[in-house]
Write a protein that holds these residues in place. Structure first.
Motif, PDB file in Angstrom:
ATOM      1  N   SER A 219     108.249  73.415  36.239  1.00  0.00           N
ATOM      2  CA  SER A 219     108.680  73.677  34.868  1.00  0.00           C
ATOM      3  C   SER A 219     107.510  74.155  34.018  1.00  0.00           C
ATOM      4  O   SER A 219     106.341  73.994  34.381  1.00  0.00           O
ATOM      5  CB  SER A 219     109.301  72.421  34.259  1.00  0.00           C
ATOM      6  OG  SER A 219     108.321  71.417  34.067  1.00  0.00           O
TER       7      SER A 219
ATOM      8  N   LYS B 161     112.555  76.908  34.498  1.00  0.00           N
ATOM      9  CA  LYS B 161     112.811  75.758  33.639  1.00  0.00           C
ATOM     10  C   LYS B 161     111.784  75.716  32.513  1.00  0.00           C
ATOM     11  O   LYS B 161     110.572  75.708  32.765  1.00  0.00           O
ATOM     12  CB  LYS B 161     112.754  74.467  34.447  1.00  0.00           C
ATOM     13  CG  LYS B 161     113.041  73.215  33.627  1.00  0.00           C
ATOM     14  CD  LYS B 161     112.967  71.974  34.501  1.00  0.00           C
ATOM     15  CE  LYS B 161     113.211  70.709  33.664  1.00  0.00           C
ATOM     16  NZ  LYS B 161     113.115  69.483  34.501  1.00  0.00           N
TER      17      LYS B 161
ATOM     18  N   ARG C  44     110.622  73.670  28.995  1.00  0.00           N
ATOM     19  CA  ARG C  44     110.759  72.472  28.149  1.00  0.00           C
ATOM     20  C   ARG C  44     109.931  72.699  26.897  1.00  0.00           C
ATOM     21  O   ARG C  44     108.718  72.879  26.972  1.00  0.00           O
ATOM     22  CB  ARG C  44     110.288  71.221  28.894  1.00  0.00           C
ATOM     23  CG  ARG C  44     111.062  70.990  30.175  1.00  0.00           C
ATOM     24  CD  ARG C  44     110.810  69.638  30.833  1.00  0.00           C
ATOM     25  NE  ARG C  44     109.434  69.202  30.767  1.00  0.00           N
ATOM     26  CZ  ARG C  44     109.009  68.125  30.095  1.00  0.00           C
ATOM     27  NH1 ARG C  44     109.851  67.389  29.401  1.00  0.00           N
ATOM     28  NH2 ARG C  44     107.727  67.788  30.116  1.00  0.00           N
TER      29      ARG C  44
ATOM     30  N   ASP D  80     105.327  69.761  35.217  1.00  0.00           N
ATOM     31  CA  ASP D  80     104.941  70.849  34.313  1.00  0.00           C
ATOM     32  C   ASP D  80     103.802  71.648  34.925  1.00  0.00           C
ATOM     33  O   ASP D  80     102.627  71.282  34.823  1.00  0.00           O
ATOM     34  CB  ASP D  80     104.553  70.293  32.946  1.00  0.00           C
ATOM     35  CG  ASP D  80     105.735  69.665  32.231  1.00  0.00           C
ATOM     36  OD1 ASP D  80     106.848  70.205  32.350  1.00  0.00           O
ATOM     37  OD2 ASP D  80     105.555  68.631  31.561  1.00  0.00           O
TER      38      ASP D  80
END
Length: 339
Positions: free
Chosen positions: A95, A116, A118, A130
């Motif tokens: 992500s 993805k 965030r 991440d």
């Protein structure tokens, strides 16, 4: 599919809606120095020939001195937007965490690549997944700043997990002491984006720089292909970066002080910003935006924060008086009855 993001600078569209000639509007919708510096002499060869290696090297050396990047030679790119769109290739898995709200093209680039994303309001919400963390510093549009110490800690966290940290310093030229660039050579996994046009008032040149370790720079260079940046752009950047920029900084700071003074006298609350713009928070933001447009003054509004308006710098005292005249008028007070 994620829709296009509306940015500042849409004078033509605003003039079509509210009237007047685009050249007669006061454009306060961007975060660009409204007083472009004088163009240095550009050799005819820069126009005539494809950008030779010696011109690339001269510009990269000038950028190294200007950004104080030590052993790293910054890579010239055709505007940082061009490399934002390449970022999904750099981190195809995991992500992406973006400290938000911020410049919307980061989230858009990864969303369009089906990755993805965030958007976090605090770094406390980071996770093991991440792969890349994006921080715009100072931030657009609220001016949020992370200290060098905070950035170093964040980088160490990412590095231990095999991740990357991207710091976008597009608005960092006025405060060079706050830049993480001087530490980049000793921080593998750190990528820095810098904008040339905002500070020098030459956004139309479409020029930016990437500061990172050689392996990352080589990938961007390969993806962009040969002659990505024009010879005239390289020549202009080399000349200006080797020159004295103190007067440019002082002029920007003077213009910013004038802007904040006018906003406060007009009863508006300055909620943040950088040297190149001020962020206003107001419950009547939409009405204020429309009122200013009717007076042919354009500012930046935000679809994700309806109470925000971003005001860029006026080029001179005449622009100051024009903005002040609207904000201090009786008809403006009718837009904000609580004043």
């Amino acid at each position: 599919m994620m829709g296009k993001i509306v940015h500042g600078g849409g004078i033509t569209a605003a003039a079509r809606q509210y009237g007047g000639r685009p050249e007669d509007w006061l454009d306060l919708s961007t975060g660009i120095n409204p007083n472009p510096v004088a163009l240095p002499e550009v050799p005819v060869s820069a126009w005539h020939r494809l950008p030779d290696q010696h011109l690339q090297e001269r510009t990269r050396e000038a950028a190294r001195g200007y950004y104080r990047s030590g052993d790293i030679l910054p890579l010239p790119v055709p505007g940082t937007q061009s490399v934002i769109q390449l970022l999904p290739r750099l981190v195809p898995g995991g992500s992406v965490a973006i400290l938000s709200p911020t410049y919307g093209e980061y989230a858009r680039a990864f969303t369009l690549a089906n990755q993805k994303v965030r958007q976090l309001s605090t770094m406390d919400d980071l996770t093991e997944d991440d792969r890349l963390v994006v921080v715009v510093n100072p931030n657009n549009p609220d001016g949020r700043r992370l200290s060098i110490g905070q950035l170093r800690d964040l980088h160490e966290r990412q590095y231990r997990r095999g991740g990357l940290l991207l710091v976008d310093e597009a608005f960092g030229d006025v405060e060079p002491e706050a830049s993480i660039a001087p530490y980049a050579a000793s921080m593998p996994g750190l990528i820095i984006f810098r904008s040339f046009g905002k500070f020098f008032g030459m956004a139309g040149l479409r020029l930016g720089f990437v500061i990172a370790q050689a392996s990352v720079i080589a990938r961007f260079e390969d993806w962009l292909g040969p002659w990505a940046v024009s010879g005239p752009a390289l020549s202009i950047a080399a000349s200006l970066m080797n020159g004295d920029t103190g007067a440019i900084r002082r002029r920007i700071l003077d213009r910013h002080f004038a802007l904040e003074t006018i906003l406060r006298r007009g009863g508006l609350s300055v909620a943040g910003g950088t040297a190149l713009f001020a962020l206003v928070a107001d419950d009547h933001a939409e009405d204020i935006y429309t009122h200013l447009c009717r007076h042919h003054i354009l500012v930046r509004k935000f679809d994700y924060a309806r109470n925000w308006l971003r005001f860029g710098l006026a080029p001179d005292e005449e622009g100051d008086r024009r903005l002040a005249g609207v904000l201090e008028s009786d008809d403006f007070r009718s837009v904000r009855p609580k004043i």
